[in-house]
Design a protein around this motif. Structure first.
Motif, mmCIF file in Angstrom:
data_model
loop_
_atom_site.group_PDB
_atom_site.id
_atom_site.type_symbol
_atom_site.label_atom_id
_atom_site.label_comp_id
_atom_site.label_asym_id
_atom_site.label_seq_id
_atom_site.Cartn_x
_atom_site.Cartn_y
_atom_site.Cartn_z
ATOM 1 N N UNK A 166 57.333 108.493 60.745
ATOM 2 C CA UNK A 166 56.887 109.412 59.699
ATOM 3 C C UNK A 166 55.560 108.991 59.045
ATOM 4 N N UNK A 167 55.121 107.774 59.313
ATOM 5 C CA UNK A 167 53.905 107.260 58.683
ATOM 6 C C UNK A 167 52.761 107.244 59.684
ATOM 7 N N UNK A 168 51.741 108.041 59.410
ATOM 8 C CA UNK A 168 50.666 108.238 60.383
ATOM 9 C C UNK A 168 49.697 107.067 60.458
ATOM 10 N N UNK A 169 49.493 106.358 59.364
ATOM 11 C CA UNK A 169 48.488 105.301 59.341
ATOM 12 C C UNK A 169 48.997 104.085 58.567
ATOM 13 N N UNK A 170 48.381 102.938 58.872
ATOM 14 C CA UNK A 170 48.750 101.678 58.211
ATOM 15 C C UNK A 170 47.488 100.996 57.699
ATOM 16 N N UNK A 171 47.542 100.518 56.456
ATOM 17 C CA UNK A 171 46.434 99.779 55.854
ATOM 18 C C UNK A 171 46.984 98.517 55.190
ATOM 19 N N UNK A 172 46.123 97.517 55.045
ATOM 20 C CA UNK A 172 46.551 96.294 54.380
ATOM 21 C C UNK A 172 46.550 95.081 55.285
ATOM 22 N N UNK A 173 46.106 95.256 56.536
ATOM 23 C CA UNK A 173 45.948 94.104 57.427
ATOM 24 C C UNK A 173 44.474 93.714 57.496
ATOM 25 N N UNK A 174 43.603 94.647 57.802
ATOM 26 C CA UNK A 174 42.182 94.327 57.931
ATOM 27 C C UNK A 174 41.520 94.073 56.577
ATOM 28 N N UNK A 175 41.986 94.775 55.546
ATOM 29 C CA UNK A 175 41.547 94.520 54.165
ATOM 30 C C UNK A 175 42.773 94.645 53.271
ATOM 31 N N UNK A 176 43.085 93.578 52.530
ATOM 32 C CA UNK A 176 44.322 93.584 51.750
ATOM 33 C C UNK A 176 44.083 93.992 50.293
ATOM 34 N N UNK A 177 45.161 94.414 49.657
ATOM 35 C CA UNK A 177 45.131 94.646 48.216
ATOM 36 C C UNK A 177 44.880 93.308 47.514
ATOM 37 N N UNK A 178 44.124 93.233 46.421
ATOM 38 C CA UNK A 178 43.624 94.322 45.587
ATOM 39 C C UNK A 178 42.166 94.731 45.874
ATOM 40 N N UNK A 179 41.635 94.409 47.064
ATOM 41 C CA UNK A 179 40.272 94.835 47.384
ATOM 42 C C UNK A 179 40.201 96.362 47.366
ATOM 43 N N UNK A 180 39.277 96.905 46.608
ATOM 44 C CA UNK A 180 39.256 98.357 46.379
ATOM 45 C C UNK A 180 39.030 99.153 47.663
ATOM 46 N N UNK A 181 38.360 98.530 48.667
ATOM 47 C CA UNK A 181 38.100 99.253 49.912
ATOM 48 C C UNK A 181 39.377 99.743 50.574
ATOM 49 N N UNK A 182 40.431 98.933 50.476
ATOM 50 C CA UNK A 182 41.662 99.297 51.185
ATOM 51 C C UNK A 182 42.336 100.525 50.578
ATOM 52 N N UNK A 183 42.203 100.726 49.271
ATOM 53 C CA UNK A 183 42.785 101.908 48.631
ATOM 54 C C UNK A 183 42.034 103.171 49.060
ATOM 55 N N UNK A 184 40.710 103.069 49.096
ATOM 56 C CA UNK A 184 39.919 104.227 49.514
ATOM 57 C C UNK A 184 40.129 104.531 50.998
ATOM 58 N N UNK A 185 40.309 103.489 51.805
ATOM 59 C CA UNK A 185 40.635 103.713 53.214
ATOM 60 C C UNK A 185 41.961 104.446 53.338
ATOM 61 N N UNK A 186 42.939 104.021 52.547
ATOM 62 C CA UNK A 186 44.271 104.625 52.597
ATOM 63 C C UNK A 186 44.259 106.077 52.143
ATOM 64 N N UNK A 187 43.283 106.444 51.340
ATOM 65 C CA UNK A 187 43.180 107.839 50.873
ATOM 66 C C UNK A 187 42.731 108.768 51.995
ATOM 67 N N UNK A 188 42.116 108.197 53.040
ATOM 68 C CA UNK A 188 41.634 109.021 54.139
ATOM 69 C C UNK A 188 40.543 109.972 53.686
ATOM 70 N N UNK A 189 40.653 111.241 54.027
ATOM 71 C CA UNK A 189 39.659 112.252 53.645
ATOM 72 C C UNK A 189 39.961 112.861 52.281
ATOM 73 N N UNK A 190 41.008 112.391 51.648
ATOM 74 C CA UNK A 190 41.419 112.943 50.356
ATOM 75 C C UNK A 190 40.740 112.221 49.193
ATOM 76 N N UNK A 191 40.626 112.917 48.081
ATOM 77 C CA UNK A 191 40.153 112.282 46.851
ATOM 78 C C UNK A 191 41.296 111.446 46.273
ATOM 79 N N UNK A 192 40.988 110.365 45.550
ATOM 80 C CA UNK A 192 42.054 109.571 44.918
ATOM 81 C C UNK A 192 43.008 110.413 44.083
ATOM 82 N N UNK A 193 42.471 111.431 43.417
ATOM 83 C CA UNK A 193 43.302 112.287 42.564
ATOM 84 C C UNK A 193 44.295 113.131 43.368
ATOM 85 N N UNK A 194 44.095 113.197 44.691
ATOM 86 C CA UNK A 194 45.006 113.944 45.559
ATOM 87 C C UNK A 194 46.039 113.032 46.215
ATOM 88 N N UNK A 195 46.029 111.761 45.801
ATOM 89 C CA UNK A 195 46.943 110.768 46.387
ATOM 90 C C UNK A 195 47.811 110.133 45.305
#
Length: 204
Positions: free
Chosen positions: A131-160
């Protein structure tokens, strides 16, 4: 409008698991029987994340080889991942039903600080990995902000919505970046357990 749900895994999707049993078994199978080594390993899991920006196998093995004063190679990771595959709840029917229903209405992705192979194996054991299309947190881990924006995909943060149990990594940091959040915590969270999530998402 909420389009994407970003899930932490441990103590969020997967709860009530004693990792010590599975890690100790992996160490023993690798030939390390000293319980003091197990304590050192467990005490340094968070330390690894303080010193590294990603989960990279060579760096991970080098770090724990030094901490344990032993030589660890990829055979150890194979044993570890094999044992951690069983680090899941015995009964996950309610979680499976919930994830399946959310899948019909939202994009579901994972953001978890660990190796994708191991975490996916565990979700496969629970019959929910698909059920989960993508995985984040291996190449860049939390709390680095890049990983959150990567996880948002094409969506705005407010849509996640970032959903997790760690007040800093899963709530405070993503909230500061404009993400919606749901804090999963029995004592003072937005919800006590993941299966309470549906009503909270509708409020968003």
């Amino acid at each position: 409008m909420i389009k994407r749900l970003i899930f932490d895994i441990d103590n969020t999707i997967i709860t009530g698991v004693d990792f010590k049993i599975h890690i100790e078994k992996a160490l023993r199978e690798y030939g390390i029987n000293d319980l003091e080594k197990l304590k050192i390993y467990l005490n340094n899991i968070k330390e690894y994340e303080k010193c590294h920006k990603s989960y990279e196998k060579d760096s991970y093995l080098s770090f724990f080889s030094k901490k344990l004063d032993v030589s660890l190679n990829e055979d150890f990771l194979k044993l570890l991942f094999s044992n951690l595959k069983n680090a899941v709840p015995k009964d996950n029917k309610k979680v499976e039903s919930l994830i399946r229903s959310l899948y019909n209405n939202y994009e579901l992705v994972l953001l978890s600080n660990y190796f994708e192979e191991s975490q996916r194996n565990r979700l496969e054991s629970m019959n929910i990995n698909k059920y989960f299309s993508e995985y984040y947190g291996e190449s860049i881990i939390k709390p680095n902000k890049e990983t959150y924006f990567q996880a948002a995909g094409k969506n705005r943060p407010s849509e996640c919505i970032m959903i997790g149990d760690d007040i800093e990594l899963d709530i405070n940091v993503p909230k500061s970046l404009g993400f919606n959040t749901i804090y999963v915590n029995k004592k003072n969270g937005d919800i006590e357990r993941l299966t309470d999530i549906k009503e909270k998402i509708l409020i968003k």
